[in-house]
Scaffold this motif. Structure first.
Motif, short mmCIF file in Angstrom:
data_model
loop_
_atom_site.label_atom_id
_atom_site.label_comp_id
_atom_site.label_asym_id
_atom_site.label_seq_id
_atom_site.Cartn_x
_atom_site.Cartn_y
_atom_site.Cartn_z
N TYR A 54 0.77 -1.27 0.03
CA TYR A 54 -0.13 -0.27 -0.06
C TYR A 54 0.79 1.20 -0.09
N VAL A 55 2.09 1.12 0.80
CA VAL A 55 2.85 2.33 0.80
C VAL A 55 3.39 2.58 -0.83
N ASP A 56 3.67 1.52 -1.26
CA ASP A 56 4.38 1.79 -2.81
C ASP A 56 3.32 1.88 -3.62
N LEU A 57 1.93 1.48 -3.48
CA LEU A 57 0.83 2.27 -4.15
C LEU A 57 0.32 3.62 -3.65
N ASP A 58 1.16 4.30 -2.89
CA ASP A 58 0.84 5.78 -2.34
C ASP A 58 -0.49 5.67 -1.73
N ARG A 59 -0.89 4.67 -0.80
CA ARG A 59 -2.04 4.65 0.13
C ARG A 59 -1.58 4.50 1.31
N PRO A 60 -1.00 5.41 2.05
CA PRO A 60 -0.51 5.52 3.29
C PRO A 60 -1.64 5.20 4.50
N GLU A 61 -2.95 5.56 4.31
CA GLU A 61 -4.07 5.17 5.10
C GLU A 61 -4.40 3.81 5.01
N LEU A 62 -4.33 3.18 4.20
CA LEU A 62 -4.56 1.87 4.19
C LEU A 62 -3.34 1.15 4.67
N ALA A 63 -2.25 1.61 4.47
CA ALA A 63 -1.10 1.12 5.22
C ALA A 63 -0.96 1.16 6.49
N THR A 64 -1.55 2.24 6.90
CA THR A 64 -1.69 2.44 8.57
C THR A 64 -2.23 1.56 9.27
N ASP A 65 -3.57 1.21 8.64
CA ASP A 65 -4.43 0.29 9.22
C ASP A 65 -3.81 -1.39 9.32
N LYS A 66 -3.10 -1.55 8.28
CA LYS A 66 -2.38 -2.70 8.09
C LYS A 66 -1.44 -2.95 9.21
N LEU A 67 -0.63 -2.02 9.42
CA LEU A 67 0.53 -1.86 10.38
C LEU A 67 -0.15 -2.06 11.72
N LEU A 68 -1.22 -1.40 11.88
CA LEU A 68 -1.76 -1.68 13.21
C LEU A 68 -2.27 -2.76 13.43
N ALA A 69 -2.65 -3.49 12.47
CA ALA A 69 -3.13 -4.88 12.91
C ALA A 69 -1.85 -5.94 12.88
N ALA A 70 -0.81 -5.38 12.28
CA ALA A 70 0.53 -6.34 12.22
C ALA A 70 0.93 -6.02 13.88
N LEU A 71 0.89 -4.81 14.11
CA LEU A 71 1.46 -4.78 15.74
C LEU A 71 0.58 -5.25 16.71
N ARG A 72 -0.88 -5.22 16.56
CA ARG A 72 -1.55 -5.87 17.28
C ARG A 72 -1.20 -7.36 17.55
N GLU A 73 -1.01 -8.08 16.39
CA GLU A 73 -0.65 -9.43 16.28
C GLU A 73 0.84 -9.54 16.94
N ALA A 74 1.85 -8.71 16.81
CA ALA A 74 3.33 -8.99 17.28
C ALA A 74 3.53 -7.38 17.56
N PRO A 75 3.25 -6.98 18.95
CA PRO A 75 3.56 -5.53 19.44
C PRO A 75 5.00 -5.35 19.36
N ARG A 76 6.09 -6.36 19.37
CA ARG A 76 7.28 -5.75 19.29
C ARG A 76 7.90 -6.00 17.77
N TYR A 77 7.08 -5.79 16.71
CA TYR A 77 7.45 -6.08 15.45
C TYR A 77 8.17 -4.63 14.88
N ARG A 78 9.48 -4.73 15.12
CA ARG A 78 10.16 -3.39 14.55
C ARG A 78 10.01 -3.01 13.50
N GLU A 79 9.83 -3.87 12.34
CA GLU A 79 9.94 -3.29 10.91
C GLU A 79 8.56 -2.62 10.77
N ALA A 80 7.58 -3.19 11.25
CA ALA A 80 6.02 -2.59 11.42
C ALA A 80 6.07 -1.08 12.04
#
Length: 102
Positions: A54-80
């Motif tokens: 989504y970042v590569d597609l210039d859709r940061p608002e969708l990327a943010t939602d997915k990153l928050l979901a990733a951090l809910r799954e793995a709160p210490r996920y550094r790259e996310a």
């Protein structure tokens, strides 16, 4: 592989990896989304890879939602977390440059 066995993750993984290396975010998004539907072992990395597409597609608002979901799954996920901070900082800079637009 996908034509013969579309419900196995192997073909989708290869397609996602190749699409990322070829910098083709549309195909990456499609392949990684399919992986997410196949009961992934690590859902956080699936969400992160979708966010990167989504970042590569210039859709940061969708990327943010997915990153928050990733951090809910793995709160210490550094790259996310790093990618989320990049998006947030870019958004803040854009807001500072265009204070009247929101």
């Amino acid at each position: 592989i996908l034509a013969v066995q579309p419900l196995t993750p192997t073909g989708h993984m290869y397609l996602a990896d190749a699409s990322e290396k070829l910098e083709n975010p549309h195909d990456t998004l499609r392949a990684v989304s399919a992986l997410g539907q196949l009961d992934p072992v690590d859902p956080a990395i699936i969400e992160y890879r979708i966010a990167k597409a989504y970042v590569d597609l210039d859709r940061p608002e969708l990327a943010t939602d997915k990153l928050l979901a990733a951090l809910r799954e793995a709160p210490r996920y550094r790259e996310a977390l790093d990618l989320l901070l990049q998006i947030t900082e870019a958004d803040e800079k854009q807001t500072d440059q265009n204070p009247g637009e929101q």
